[in-house]
Scaffold this motif. Structure first.
Motif, short mmCIF file in Angstrom:
data_model
loop_
_atom_site.label_atom_id
_atom_site.label_comp_id
_atom_site.label_asym_id
_atom_site.label_seq_id
_atom_site.Cartn_x
_atom_site.Cartn_y
_atom_site.Cartn_z
N HIS A 1 39.35 26.77 36.81
CA HIS A 1 39.83 28.13 37.22
C HIS A 1 38.79 27.93 38.23
CE1 HIS A 1 41.31 31.43 39.26
NE2 HIS A 1 40.97 32.23 38.54
N SER B 1 37.89 27.83 42.38
CA SER B 1 37.90 28.97 42.61
C SER B 1 36.76 29.02 43.82
CB SER B 1 37.75 30.26 41.99
OG SER B 1 38.96 30.35 41.95
N TRP C 1 41.71 25.86 45.57
CA TRP C 1 42.80 26.47 45.56
C TRP C 1 43.58 27.10 46.58
CZ3 TRP C 1 45.53 26.15 41.63
CH2 TRP C 1 44.97 26.08 40.34
N TYR D 1 34.09 35.49 43.80
CA TYR D 1 34.82 34.33 44.31
C TYR D 1 35.57 34.13 43.22
CZ TYR D 1 32.01 31.55 40.69
OH TYR D 1 31.63 31.14 39.68
N ILE D 2 35.78 34.19 42.22
CA ILE D 2 37.24 33.79 40.91
C ILE D 2 38.01 34.26 40.89
CG2 ILE D 2 37.22 33.78 38.62
CD1 ILE D 2 34.77 32.76 37.71
N GLY E 1 40.31 33.63 43.89
CA GLY E 1 40.92 32.67 43.34
C GLY E 1 42.54 32.90 42.16
#
Length: 306
Positions: free
Chosen positions: A66, A70, A75, A280-281, A284
């Motif tokens: 993930h 991301s 994604w 940024y995560i 995502g």
């Protein structure tokens, strides 16, 4: 067997060709579908990564996949391919900016600067992360504590088109033009991506001269409510205040589509409450939630309201 919050065969067939084909050096990665289902399960439930059920494999694998996807934009590919631009008018988009609270860090919550801290450096909360005045991670402090705001454009079928994040104390008005500029939808057939809707809707938070001038210059119809203070200012100026902006009440009633889109996104607990430290995560995580909403609509799956 398809477990709760997992992709069906029809949904998986749509996004499987959009995922990376090669694995890491030294061997192939774990099964994509298992890992993707684990990521979607965490997005829907909001559980810590360490509590991921064993049927999804190692939690480190799910988290790292993930995080990587991301960061490199993987994604965004399924999200962009799942939301092709409509070919039949009318096509409208509605803007809104809900906030996502962030759990406070463990430990005391005193905001006093640390002893011996260098002048000019932002203060550090004891037991937590450094408070970022520039909002580089889209985290800000408001009345509710640490919050992150999601600025969103949605279509008339309550599906997220594009979003931007900002600190929770930031206003909605300055984010309207960046949102409109960020929209770029690929068409299902030949032709350039579509960036111009038939109409844009927004609430009072997006009413400003700069936003209306931008829409007028692009020749876009808009239905944006005007707050009372702007109305009073225009009336005080008399003829110099100009005519009031056009307002269609029937169109404004249809602004509920973005509220319903937000409700669908916030069914995913990792979106309703931001657990991701890095921006940024978190983007995502928003992309995975948007992918699920689009896939359900495209495959005619009934929404999970439980």
């Amino acid at each position: 067997m398809v477990w709760r919050h997992e992709l069906t065969n029809a949904q998986w067939d749509r996004i499987a060709p959009l995922l990376p084909e090669t694995g890491s050096p030294g061997g192939r990665w774990a099964d994509y579908r298992t890992v993707v289902n684990g990521v979607l399960y965490r997005t829907r439930t909001g559980i810590p990564w360490r509590d991921l059920p064993e049927r999804y494999g190692s939690w480190q694998t799910g988290y790292e996949r993930h995080r990587r996807w991301s960061a490199d934009g993987t994604w965004t590919k399924p999200c962009e391919r799942c939301r092709p631009a409509p070919t039949q008018p009318p096509w409208t988009r509605t803007a809104h900016g809900p906030s996502a609270p962030t759990p406070p860090p463990a430990g005391p919550t005193s905001t006093r600067p640390e002893a011996g801290m260098r002048p000019g450096r932002p203060p550090r909360k004891r037991g937590g992360t450094r408070v970022d005045p520039e909002g580089r991670e889209a985290l800000g402090r408001s009345r509710g504590g640490l919050t992150s705001k999601i600025h969103l454009l949605a279509d008339d079928r309550c599906r997220a088109l594009v979003w931007l994040t900002s600190p929770g104390q930031r206003g909605d008005r300055p984010m309207f033009i960046p949102l409109m500029q960020a929209l770029n939808l690929a068409r299902t057939g030949p032709g350039q991506p579509r960036t111009r809707p038939d109409r844009a809707r927004g609430d009072k938070a997006y009413s400003s001269r700069a936003n209306r001038v931008y829409l007028c210059e692009r020749g876009l119809k808009a239905t944006i409510a005007q707050p009372d203070d702007q109305r009073a200012k225009r009336r005080r100026r008399g003829r110099a205040g100009g005519r009031p902006p056009a307002f269609d009440r029937e169109q404004y009633r249809r602004r509920n589509t973005v509220e319903r889109c937000i409700g669908k996104l916030k069914q995913h607990r990792a979106v309703a409450t931001r657990y991701d430290k890095r921006d940024y995560i978190f983007n995502g995580t928003l992309a995975t939630a948007a992918i699920v909403i689009w896939l359900r609509d495209l495959t005619k799956e009934p929404p999970d309201t439980a």
